[in-house]
Design an enzyme around this catalytic site. Sequence first.
Site, mmCIF file in Angstrom:
data_model
loop_
_atom_site.group_PDB
_atom_site.id
_atom_site.type_symbol
_atom_site.label_atom_id
_atom_site.label_comp_id
_atom_site.label_asym_id
_atom_site.label_seq_id
_atom_site.Cartn_x
_atom_site.Cartn_y
_atom_site.Cartn_z
ATOM 1 N N ASP A 9 89.318 11.181 -12.773
ATOM 2 C CA ASP A 9 88.480 11.963 -13.678
ATOM 3 C C ASP A 9 89.381 13.020 -14.326
ATOM 4 O OD1 ASP A 9 86.183 13.344 -14.764
ATOM 5 O OD2 ASP A 9 86.423 14.790 -13.131
ATOM 6 N N ASP A 11 88.052 16.364 -16.436
ATOM 7 C CA ASP A 11 87.562 17.752 -16.405
ATOM 8 C C ASP A 11 87.218 18.189 -14.986
ATOM 9 O OD1 ASP A 11 87.629 18.293 -19.238
ATOM 10 O OD2 ASP A 11 86.051 16.785 -19.395
#
Length: 253
Positions: A9, A11
Amino acid sequence: MALEALIFDVDGTLANTERDGHLVAFNLAFEELGLDWVWSNELYHELLDVTGGQLRIKHYLKKYNPDFTHDDLDNFVASIHALKTKIYVRLMDEGAVPLRPGVERLFHEARAKGLRLAIATTTTPANVDALIANTLGREALDWFEVIGAGDVVPNLKPAGDIYHWVLKQMNLDPNNAIAFEDSHNGIVSAADANLKTLITINEYTESHTFDGAMVILNNLGEPNKPFTMIAGDSADATYVNVDYLRELHAKHC
Ligand code: XBP
Ligand code: MG
């Protein structure tokens, strides 16, 4: 089953982009457009339950600013978001957000040991490019076999679409991979694609639930700056390296 790939991922996982990047960019965009909307850190914490910037703005309007009306809300929100993306990229170009501890070290080691790398995120592709290019250099974009971002899939996290899409592009069995996430929505998305997940929390996600996580850490750690294990089997490791990931993978996958 051997560990072949790491899927990250962006953010909150690679960098604390939400507080120092996205939130700042949203507020600057509102200001530039003459809107009197100001998102505090506390409000943003709540708004983060909704992934995707455009959906987040719509959620904000519905819940916190219901009197606001516009004839063509979809296009209006899209235009705010386009400006927000431009500002976010500029902030990254100015070097606003460093990578979290251990991220760059782990990328280098994983590459040296032949692991495949990929990205699975709900943010806009331009944002991923800007973060990677400004922290690791533009050539680092090639380190990732697949960068799955934004609207290549119909449903954002917590739906599993983006992880399914990345696995398909890589022709990869989820049992041969580990996902790295920071949020409840993220682990739900990864689990939908049958991926086992390592969690590094941050200020927005420390109170989230992470059912099924292999391990929950404060960050990936560095040789001279050990991680804190929040949940998971105790290990000899004090920072996340490929040996530790292989050990976790063998135990859980
Ligand atoms: C990231 C998001 C994104 C960003 C903002 O979630 O939800 O919406 O907050 O980026 P994850 P955009 O870490 O789970 O990928 O404004 O480009 O959507
Ligand atoms: Mg995240």
